[in-house]
Design a protein around this motif. Structure first.
Motif, PDB file in Angstrom:
ATOM      1  N   ALA A   5       0.835  -1.217   0.000  1.00 42.40           N
ATOM      2  CA  ALA A   5       0.000   0.000   0.000  1.00 42.40           C
ATOM      3  C   ALA A   5       0.865   1.261   0.000  1.00 42.40           C
ATOM      4  O   ALA A   5       0.467   2.293  -0.526  1.00 42.40           O
ATOM      5  CB  ALA A   5      -0.923   0.000   1.220  1.00 42.40           C
ATOM      6  N   ILE A   6       2.065   1.169   0.597  1.00 41.54           N
ATOM      7  CA  ILE A   6       2.968   2.330   0.656  1.00 41.54           C
ATOM      8  C   ILE A   6       3.839   2.406  -0.605  1.00 41.54           C
ATOM      9  O   ILE A   6       4.122   3.481  -1.117  1.00 41.54           O
ATOM     10  CB  ILE A   6       3.841   2.265   1.940  1.00 41.54           C
ATOM     11  CG1 ILE A   6       2.952   2.509   3.170  1.00 41.54           C
ATOM     12  CG2 ILE A   6       4.982   3.283   1.898  1.00 41.54           C
ATOM     13  CD1 ILE A   6       3.637   2.307   4.504  1.00 41.54           C
ATOM     14  N   SER A   7       4.218   1.253  -1.147  1.00 37.74           N
ATOM     15  CA  SER A   7       5.177   1.254  -2.265  1.00 37.74           C
ATOM     16  C   SER A   7       4.506   1.408  -3.630  1.00 37.74           C
ATOM     17  O   SER A   7       5.195   1.516  -4.637  1.00 37.74           O
ATOM     18  CB  SER A   7       6.028  -0.016  -2.226  1.00 37.74           C
ATOM     19  OG  SER A   7       5.206  -1.148  -2.341  1.00 37.74           O
ATOM     20  N   ASN A   8       3.159   1.418  -3.670  1.00 37.99           N
ATOM     21  CA  ASN A   8       2.427   1.694  -4.922  1.00 37.99           C
ATOM     22  C   ASN A   8       1.561   2.938  -4.717  1.00 37.99           C
ATOM     23  O   ASN A   8       0.331   2.860  -4.741  1.00 37.99           O
ATOM     24  CB  ASN A   8       1.519   0.510  -5.287  1.00 37.99           C
ATOM     25  CG  ASN A   8       2.304  -0.720  -5.661  1.00 37.99           C
ATOM     26  OD1 ASN A   8       2.944  -0.755  -6.705  1.00 37.99           O
ATOM     27  ND2 ASN A   8       2.270  -1.736  -4.806  1.00 37.99           N
ATOM     28  N   PRO A   9       2.161   4.107  -4.505  1.00 38.54           N
ATOM     29  CA  PRO A   9       1.372   5.284  -4.104  1.00 38.54           C
ATOM     30  C   PRO A   9       0.380   5.721  -5.177  1.00 38.54           C
ATOM     31  O   PRO A   9       0.623   5.562  -6.369  1.00 38.54           O
ATOM     32  CB  PRO A   9       2.424   6.363  -3.865  1.00 38.54           C
ATOM     33  CG  PRO A   9       3.616   5.931  -4.633  1.00 38.54           C
ATOM     34  CD  PRO A   9       3.592   4.431  -4.662  1.00 38.54           C
ATOM     35  N   LEU A  10      -0.743   6.268  -4.707  1.00 36.40           N
ATOM     36  CA  LEU A  10      -1.789   6.756  -5.620  1.00 36.40           C
ATOM     37  C   LEU A  10      -1.511   8.194  -6.064  1.00 36.40           C
ATOM     38  O   LEU A  10      -2.121   8.669  -7.019  1.00 36.40           O
ATOM     39  CB  LEU A  10      -3.151   6.707  -4.910  1.00 36.40           C
ATOM     40  CG  LEU A  10      -3.667   5.317  -4.538  1.00 36.40           C
ATOM     41  CD1 LEU A  10      -4.837   5.425  -3.564  1.00 36.40           C
ATOM     42  CD2 LEU A  10      -4.085   4.557  -5.788  1.00 36.40           C
ATOM     43  N   ASN A  11      -0.610   8.866  -5.335  1.00 35.65           N
ATOM     44  CA  ASN A  11      -0.298  10.276  -5.614  1.00 35.65           C
ATOM     45  C   ASN A  11      -1.564  11.142  -5.633  1.00 35.65           C
ATOM     46  O   ASN A  11      -1.792  11.928  -6.549  1.00 35.65           O
ATOM     47  CB  ASN A  11       0.480  10.406  -6.932  1.00 35.65           C
ATOM     48  CG  ASN A  11       1.790   9.652  -6.853  1.00 35.65           C
ATOM     49  OD1 ASN A  11       2.524   9.776  -5.866  1.00 35.65           O
ATOM     50  ND2 ASN A  11       2.078   8.824  -7.843  1.00 35.65           N
ATOM     51  N   ILE A  12      -2.382  10.962  -4.609  1.00 35.70           N
ATOM     52  CA  ILE A  12      -3.631  11.725  -4.458  1.00 35.70           C
ATOM     53  C   ILE A  12      -3.439  12.765  -3.346  1.00 35.70           C
ATOM     54  O   ILE A  12      -2.798  12.472  -2.346  1.00 35.70           O
ATOM     55  CB  ILE A  12      -4.787  10.771  -4.058  1.00 35.70           C
ATOM     56  CG1 ILE A  12      -5.210   9.914  -5.248  1.00 35.70           C
ATOM     57  CG2 ILE A  12      -5.983  11.533  -3.522  1.00 35.70           C
ATOM     58  CD1 ILE A  12      -6.283   8.902  -4.911  1.00 35.70           C
TER      59      ILE A  12
ATOM     60  N   TRP B 124      -2.114  -4.298  -7.294  1.00 37.22           N
ATOM     61  CA  TRP B 124      -1.906  -3.210  -8.250  1.00 37.22           C
ATOM     62  C   TRP B 124      -1.410  -3.720  -9.597  1.00 37.22           C
ATOM     63  O   TRP B 124      -1.899  -3.315 -10.647  1.00 37.22           O
ATOM     64  CB  TRP B 124      -0.902  -2.222  -7.647  1.00 37.22           C
ATOM     65  CG  TRP B 124      -1.015  -0.806  -8.138  1.00 37.22           C
ATOM     66  CD1 TRP B 124       0.008  -0.047  -8.640  1.00 37.22           C
ATOM     67  CD2 TRP B 124      -2.181   0.025  -8.144  1.00 37.22           C
ATOM     68  NE1 TRP B 124      -0.454   1.213  -8.953  1.00 37.22           N
ATOM     69  CE2 TRP B 124      -1.796   1.278  -8.668  1.00 37.22           C
ATOM     70  CE3 TRP B 124      -3.509  -0.177  -7.785  1.00 37.22           C
ATOM     71  CZ2 TRP B 124      -2.689   2.337  -8.831  1.00 37.22           C
ATOM     72  CZ3 TRP B 124      -4.403   0.873  -7.941  1.00 37.22           C
ATOM     73  CH2 TRP B 124      -3.994   2.099  -8.463  1.00 37.22           C
ATOM     74  N   SER B 125      -0.417  -4.641  -9.573  1.00 37.99           N
ATOM     75  CA  SER B 125       0.148  -5.101 -10.841  1.00 37.99           C
ATOM     76  C   SER B 125      -0.897  -5.897 -11.625  1.00 37.99           C
ATOM     77  O   SER B 125      -0.996  -5.785 -12.846  1.00 37.99           O
ATOM     78  CB  SER B 125       1.398  -5.940 -10.606  1.00 37.99           C
ATOM     79  OG  SER B 125       1.093  -6.945  -9.697  1.00 37.99           O
TER      80      SER B 125
ATOM     81  N   GLU C 166      -5.518  -3.677 -17.417  1.00 41.72           N
ATOM     82  CA  GLU C 166      -5.755  -2.446 -18.209  1.00 41.72           C
ATOM     83  C   GLU C 166      -5.048  -2.515 -19.559  1.00 41.72           C
ATOM     84  O   GLU C 166      -5.563  -2.078 -20.558  1.00 41.72           O
ATOM     85  CB  GLU C 166      -5.176  -1.244 -17.453  1.00 41.72           C
ATOM     86  CG  GLU C 166      -6.203  -0.591 -16.541  1.00 41.72           C
ATOM     87  CD  GLU C 166      -5.563   0.488 -15.690  1.00 41.72           C
ATOM     88  OE1 GLU C 166      -4.410   0.868 -15.947  1.00 41.72           O
ATOM     89  OE2 GLU C 166      -6.242   0.928 -14.755  1.00 41.72           O
ATOM     90  N   LYS C 167      -3.816  -3.109 -19.525  1.00 43.79           N
ATOM     91  CA  LYS C 167      -3.006  -3.140 -20.756  1.00 43.79           C
ATOM     92  C   LYS C 167      -3.547  -4.171 -21.727  1.00 43.79           C
ATOM     93  O   LYS C 167      -3.435  -4.015 -22.922  1.00 43.79           O
ATOM     94  CB  LYS C 167      -1.554  -3.473 -20.384  1.00 43.79           C
ATOM     95  CG  LYS C 167      -0.802  -2.236 -19.911  1.00 43.79           C
ATOM     96  CD  LYS C 167       0.662  -2.543 -19.652  1.00 43.79           C
ATOM     97  CE  LYS C 167       1.222  -1.685 -18.543  1.00 43.79           C
ATOM     98  NZ  LYS C 167       1.751  -2.446 -17.409  1.00 43.79           N
ATOM     99  N   ALA C 168      -4.162  -5.251 -21.204  1.00 38.99           N
ATOM    100  CA  ALA C 168      -4.570  -6.381 -22.059  1.00 38.99           C
ATOM    101  C   ALA C 168      -5.680  -5.965 -23.032  1.00 38.99           C
ATOM    102  O   ALA C 168      -6.415  -5.033 -22.815  1.00 38.99           O
ATOM    103  CB  ALA C 168      -5.060  -7.523 -21.189  1.00 38.99           C
TER     104      ALA C 168
END
Ligand SMILES: Nc1ncnc2c1ncn2[C@@H]1O[C@H](COP(=O)(O)OP(=O)(O)OP(=O)(O)O)[C@@H](O)[C@H]1O
Ligand SMILES: Cc1ncc(CO)c(N)n1
Length: 273
Positions: free
Chosen positions: A243-250, A264-265, A271-273
């Protein structure tokens, strides 16, 4: 039919969605545990800080406890912001009445932004009323210092605080969190017998608003699911690290952690598929 585990959070609110009740319910949902809440205080806050808060009337807090317990008894309970000695005493009484087996006590005192969320005299009340009921208490370093009246500068000091909370104040176990320490983000769990270390790399980020709430909530969800305390903390540490290492930057200030960072991954590969 699958039996769903249920968890209850007793805490204050965060309209900006990153801490308190909001963080807890998001986290319970992520783990697949049915989440419920008793609101103690309504807080006006965001990623920039706390503006003000209103404590709900004690009778009304009690009525919320009764509404939950007469209908859907939880498998585990977490408490966060209990801003005054009266609401602490009430929470202790309701825990005893219900005979709660799994209780995670997050002794919230000061928001990440530095604003006090409880009164001075409430500290002593935490120690007296709630610690003996706790399956685990989860202080950060300033909270551990306030509860034990000792300065914490080293890992040995962190361990000593854990000892005091268990052996002198009667908690079943203490998890001293190293978020405010320098170096690695290492937390120490003391269960009255042994110390276990839970380590993570420290990420260079300001987005840790609600990290303590989220960590305690994921541990609560683990206990509700029947995990041992050790496994609940181990899995909780992996969850909070994601939760800390994939920040949402909000947000304009100290942003929220990413409650779905642990998948997250998976989300982004879809999304990419
Ligand atoms: N920058 C960081 N990188 C990795 N892990 C961190 C970082 N900051 C905190 N942690 C971890 O996050 C968890 C929460 O710890 P912390 O001490 O920050 O809680 P807290 O101060 O109660 O949080 P808050 O008051 O913001 O809700 C702990 O496992 C801690 O080690
Ligand atoms: C309601 C609430 N509980 C706990 C914290 C500590 O993160 C906060 N900022 N707000």
């Amino acid at each position: 039919m699958t039996e769903i585990a249920k968890a209850l959070t007793v805490a204050g609110t965060d309209p900006s969605g990153g801490a308190g009740i909001h963080a807890d319910l998001k986290t319970f949902q992520e783990i697949g545990v049915y989440g419920m809440s008793v609101i103690t205080s309504v807080v006006s806050q965001n990623t920039l800080g706390v503006k003000s808060f209103v404590d709900l009337e004690l009778d009304f807090v009690e009525s919320q406890f009764d509404a939950v317990y007469e209908d859907i008894p939880p498998d585990a309970v977490k408490s966060g912001m209990l801003s005054n000695p009266e609401v602490m005493a009430l929470t202790a009484r309701k825990m005893k009445e219900a005979g709660v087996a799994n209780y995670v006590l997050d002794p919230v005192m000061i928001a990440s932004s530095g604003h006090a969320l409880i009164s001075e005299d409430a500290r002593v009340a935490v120690a007296k009323e709630l610690l003996p009921l706790a399956t685990v208490v989860t202080p950060n370093l300033p909270e551990a210092e306030a509860l034990t009246n000792k300065t914490i500068k080293t890992v040995e000091d962190m361990k000593e605080a854990g000892r005091v909370l268990v052996e002198e104040y009667g908690a079943n176990a203490a998890l001293i969190k190293g978020g405010h320490y320098e170096g690695e983000a290492d937390d120490f769990l003391y269960d009255g017998d042994t110390f276990e270390k839970f380590s993570a790399e420290r990420f260079d980020t300001k987005h840790t608003h609600g990290s303590g709430c989220t960590y305690a909530a994921v541990i609560t969800a683990g206990l509700a699911n029947g995990k041992t305390l050790y496994d609940a903390v181990k899995d909780g540490k992996a969850y909070i690290t994601a939760a800390i290492s994939n920040p949402l930057n909000i947000g304009k200030g100290q942003g929220p952690t990413n409650h779905w960072g642990h998948r997250w991954s998976e989300i982004h590969s879809k999304e990419k598929a």
